[in-house]
Write a protein that holds these residues in place. Structure first.
Motif, PDB file in Angstrom:
ATOM      1  N   GLY A 199     -25.873  29.393 -16.799  1.00 24.84           N
ATOM      2  CA  GLY A 199     -26.895  29.178 -17.801  1.00 24.84           C
ATOM      3  C   GLY A 199     -26.738  27.933 -18.641  1.00 24.84           C
ATOM      4  N   GLU A 200     -25.876  27.028 -18.245  1.00 21.82           N
ATOM      5  CA  GLU A 200     -25.710  25.793 -19.007  1.00 21.82           C
ATOM      6  C   GLU A 200     -26.870  24.846 -18.711  1.00 21.82           C
ATOM      7  N   LYS A 201     -27.351  24.169 -19.760  1.00 14.58           N
ATOM      8  CA  LYS A 201     -28.452  23.220 -19.567  1.00 14.58           C
ATOM      9  C   LYS A 201     -28.017  22.034 -18.713  1.00 14.58           C
ATOM     10  N   ASP A 202     -26.783  21.596 -18.910  1.00 13.03           N
ATOM     11  CA  ASP A 202     -26.257  20.459 -18.150  1.00 13.03           C
ATOM     12  C   ASP A 202     -24.877  20.828 -17.614  1.00 13.03           C
ATOM     13  N   PRO A 203     -24.823  21.684 -16.574  1.00 13.67           N
ATOM     14  CA  PRO A 203     -23.526  22.174 -16.095  1.00 13.67           C
ATOM     15  C   PRO A 203     -22.651  21.046 -15.547  1.00 13.67           C
ATOM     16  N   ALA A 204     -21.364  21.124 -15.867  1.00 12.15           N
ATOM     17  CA  ALA A 204     -20.418  20.130 -15.364  1.00 12.15           C
ATOM     18  C   ALA A 204     -20.258  20.287 -13.855  1.00 12.15           C
ATOM     19  N   PHE A 205     -19.981  19.172 -13.203  1.00  9.80           N
ATOM     20  CA  PHE A 205     -19.811  19.178 -11.742  1.00  9.80           C
ATOM     21  C   PHE A 205     -18.609  20.034 -11.347  1.00  9.80           C
ATOM     22  N   VAL A 206     -18.813  20.921 -10.391  1.00  5.14           N
ATOM     23  CA  VAL A 206     -17.736  21.739  -9.812  1.00  5.14           C
ATOM     24  C   VAL A 206     -17.734  21.497  -8.311  1.00  5.14           C
ATOM     25  N   ALA A 207     -16.597  21.097  -7.769  1.00  7.51           N
ATOM     26  CA  ALA A 207     -16.469  20.861  -6.329  1.00  7.51           C
ATOM     27  C   ALA A 207     -16.196  22.187  -5.629  1.00  7.51           C
ATOM     28  N   ILE A 208     -17.097  22.563  -4.732  1.00  7.72           N
ATOM     29  CA  ILE A 208     -17.009  23.863  -4.050  1.00  7.72           C
ATOM     30  C   ILE A 208     -17.083  23.634  -2.543  1.00  7.72           C
ATOM     31  N   GLY A 209     -16.267  24.351  -1.792  1.00 11.81           N
ATOM     32  CA  GLY A 209     -16.322  24.230  -0.336  1.00 11.81           C
ATOM     33  C   GLY A 209     -15.675  25.409   0.356  1.00 11.81           C
ATOM     34  N   GLY A 210     -15.931  25.519   1.672  1.00  7.78           N
ATOM     35  CA  GLY A 210     -15.395  26.637   2.442  1.00  7.78           C
ATOM     36  C   GLY A 210     -15.150  26.272   3.891  1.00  7.78           C
ATOM     37  N   PHE A 211     -15.207  27.272   4.736  1.00 10.96           N
ATOM     38  CA  PHE A 211     -14.965  27.134   6.170  1.00 10.96           C
ATOM     39  C   PHE A 211     -16.156  27.684   6.950  1.00 10.96           C
ATOM     40  N   ASP A 212     -16.446  27.112   8.077  1.00  8.55           N
ATOM     41  CA  ASP A 212     -17.316  27.671   9.132  1.00  8.55           C
ATOM     42  C   ASP A 212     -18.483  26.797   9.555  1.00  8.55           C
ATOM     43  N   TRP A 213     -18.820  25.743   8.801  1.00  9.90           N
ATOM     44  CA  TRP A 213     -19.957  24.898   9.179  1.00  9.90           C
ATOM     45  C   TRP A 213     -21.232  25.724   9.351  1.00  9.90           C
ATOM     46  N   LEU A 214     -21.479  26.665   8.477  1.00  7.79           N
ATOM     47  CA  LEU A 214     -22.726  27.424   8.589  1.00  7.79           C
ATOM     48  C   LEU A 214     -23.923  26.502   8.363  1.00  7.79           C
ATOM     49  N   ASN A 215     -25.054  26.862   8.965  1.00 13.07           N
ATOM     50  CA  ASN A 215     -26.244  26.012   8.875  1.00 13.07           C
ATOM     51  C   ASN A 215     -26.636  25.741   7.425  1.00 13.07           C
ATOM     52  N   LYS A 229     -27.462  18.040   0.358  1.00 11.70           N
ATOM     53  CA  LYS A 229     -28.126  17.954  -0.945  1.00 11.70           C
ATOM     54  C   LYS A 229     -27.139  17.720  -2.091  1.00 11.70           C
ATOM     55  N   GLY A 230     -25.834  17.827  -1.805  1.00 12.09           N
ATOM     56  CA  GLY A 230     -24.835  17.608  -2.842  1.00 12.09           C
ATOM     57  C   GLY A 230     -24.506  18.830  -3.672  1.00 12.09           C
ATOM     58  N   GLU A 231     -24.978  20.020  -3.261  1.00 14.96           N
ATOM     59  CA  GLU A 231     -24.688  21.240  -4.014  1.00 14.96           C
ATOM     60  C   GLU A 231     -23.340  21.838  -3.624  1.00 14.96           C
ATOM     61  N   LEU A 232     -22.971  21.730  -2.370  1.00 11.01           N
ATOM     62  CA  LEU A 232     -21.610  22.022  -1.924  1.00 11.01           C
ATOM     63  C   LEU A 232     -20.978  20.701  -1.500  1.00 11.01           C
ATOM     64  N   GLN A 233     -19.647  20.655  -1.518  1.00  6.47           N
ATOM     65  CA  GLN A 233     -18.986  19.377  -1.268  1.00  6.47           C
ATOM     66  C   GLN A 233     -18.294  19.279   0.086  1.00  6.47           C
ATOM     67  N   THR A 240     -10.706  18.014  -3.951  1.00  2.05           N
ATOM     68  CA  THR A 240     -10.054  17.230  -5.000  1.00  2.05           C
ATOM     69  C   THR A 240     -10.567  15.799  -5.005  1.00  2.05           C
ATOM     70  N   ASP A 241     -10.708  15.228  -3.807  1.00  6.36           N
ATOM     71  CA  ASP A 241     -11.243  13.857  -3.711  1.00  6.36           C
ATOM     72  C   ASP A 241     -12.667  13.786  -4.255  1.00  6.36           C
ATOM     73  N   SER A 242     -13.469  14.814  -3.932  1.00  2.00           N
ATOM     74  CA  SER A 242     -14.851  14.827  -4.404  1.00  2.00           C
ATOM     75  C   SER A 242     -14.906  14.902  -5.928  1.00  2.00           C
ATOM     76  N   LEU A 243     -14.049  15.745  -6.510  1.00  2.00           N
ATOM     77  CA  LEU A 243     -14.012  15.838  -7.971  1.00  2.00           C
ATOM     78  C   LEU A 243     -13.608  14.503  -8.589  1.00  2.00           C
ATOM     79  N   ARG A 244     -12.610  13.870  -8.017  1.00  2.00           N
ATOM     80  CA  ARG A 244     -12.130  12.602  -8.573  1.00  2.00           C
ATOM     81  C   ARG A 244     -13.159  11.486  -8.439  1.00  2.00           C
ATOM     82  N   GLU A 245     -14.003  11.570  -7.408  1.00  2.00           N
ATOM     83  CA  GLU A 245     -15.091  10.592  -7.280  1.00  2.00           C
ATOM     84  C   GLU A 245     -16.144  10.790  -8.375  1.00  2.00           C
ATOM     85  N   LYS A 246     -16.460  12.071  -8.652  1.00  2.00           N
ATOM     86  CA  LYS A 246     -17.535  12.377  -9.605  1.00  2.00           C
ATOM     87  C   LYS A 246     -17.044  12.359 -11.056  1.00  2.00           C
TER      88      LYS A 246
END
Length: 342
Positions: A221-237, A245-249, A129-135
């Motif tokens: 397939g959007e040319k300019d997709p809106a930012f979506v904040a995505i995250g999970g558990f486990d600290w995988l490599n 890279k900013g693809e996951l938050q 939620t914080d990441s979305l509100r920042e972006k």
């Protein structure tokens, strides 16, 4: 000692649990055997039974109980008179009532090593939620939640997320189950995004499922997709690199230290410490990695030689503390001198 890895050899998360347990054992001069449950409660019980029938009885066993046959696992260990620790709190409801707490019905059950999944679920929801509100400070947060399976671990994480989202007025549009599968998470997220096209937060109970959700978002397939904040558990490599890279938050984790902590506490017990005589559990908080602190943890994405971690420094025999004051924050780069990556 015997460690029962509930998954398959090489599975990303449980391989870290196993690797840290092996490193702690080597450092503390403990002989450790490992068997695998192959992700099935039935196979795990069969493998444990075969091990106990055909090999010398270990001093201690460390295992995770699967919902549905916890009683059979504990009955088997009691039959052989082996003392044991369980990892995570995976049993709830009537089954939990049936087996009771460590040391009650099952006298050789020393205790549990676990973490607060409810709080961790809320922490992940807050980070996203914080990441979305920042972006995108002007948009209304609209969330989806992807759970693993019907069980106490996944449900507690989801309940924590629901609690946070509810307290912040974040619309949780739907919660689904994806069986801890990246592919299932991707396919189900694809369908959910058609139903809820304005989704901008995807909370996931694991990093693998978060990566599946990320794939679904990218495939819209959007040319300019809106930012979506995505995250999970486990600290995988891979997750840490995607956060960098900013693809996951965000990713909540550090719980893989439980393997080393189990070995350490049983080492202390073997050498006379009374912790497991007066306590039923060891708990510790999980840690959120996001773009603000990923630089302190990104080294974990490399192949790690865990023998550089000074497990003996956490031993109650050595530091004279009354509790195991271990937190995943000790794995931050500036807190982990001597830990080697290669």
């Amino acid at each position: 000692m015997l460690l029962v890895n509930p998954s398959i050899s090489g599975e990303p998360f449980w391989q870290k649990v196993e690797s840290i347990a092996q490193a702690a054992s080597k450092q503390l001069n403990v002989k450790l055997d490992v068997i695998y449950g192959d992700g099935s409660r039935y196979i795990q019980l069969e493998e444990l039974q075969k091990y106990l029938e055909y090999r010398a009885t270990p001093d201690f066993v460390v295992l995770m109980l699967y919902p549905g046959n916890a009683e059979q696992h504990l009955d088997l260990l009691e039959k052989y008179g082996i003392q044991y620790l369980t990892l995570e709190q995976t049993i709830n409801g009537p089954e939990q009532v049936e087996i009771g707490k460590p040391g009650q019905r099952y006298k050789n059950w020393l205790g549990e090593i676990y973490f607060d999944n409810f709080r961790a679920g809320a922490d992940l929801a807050q980070a996203l939620t914080d990441s979305l509100r920042e972006k995108r400070p002007k948009v209304k947060p609209q969330a989806l939640a992807i759970n693993g399976h019907y069980g106490s671990e996944s449900d507690a994480r989801n309940q924590g997320a629901q609690s946070f989202f509810g307290s912040q007025g974040v619309a949780l549009q739907q919660s689904i189950y994806a069986s801890w599968s990246k592919t299932q998470a991707m396919e189900k997220t694809q369908r959910l995004l058609k139903r809820y096209p304005n989704t901008n937060i995807i909370w996931s109970a694991s990093d693998l499922m978060a990566m599946g959700a990320l794939s679904a978002v990218k495939q819209r397939g959007e040319k300019d997709p809106a930012f979506v904040a995505i995250g999970g558990f486990d600290w995988l490599n891979d997750t840490l690199r995607l956060i960098e890279k900013g693809e996951l938050q965000a990713s909540v984790g550090g719980h893989f230290i439980m393997g080393g902590l189990a070995i350490l506490s049983l080492y202390d017990k073997f050498h006379g410490h009374s912790y497991w005589q007066t306590n039923q559990s060891i708990t510790y908080p999980l840690v959120v990695i996001n773009q603000h602190n990923v630089h302190r943890y990104i080294w974990l994405a490399e192949k790690i030689d865990w023998t550089g971690v000074d497990f003996s420094g956490f031993s109650l025999l050595n530091n004279k503390q009354s509790n195991y004051l271990v937190s995943p924050t000790f794995l931050a780069k500036d807190n982990a001198p001597g830990v080697i990556s290669d």
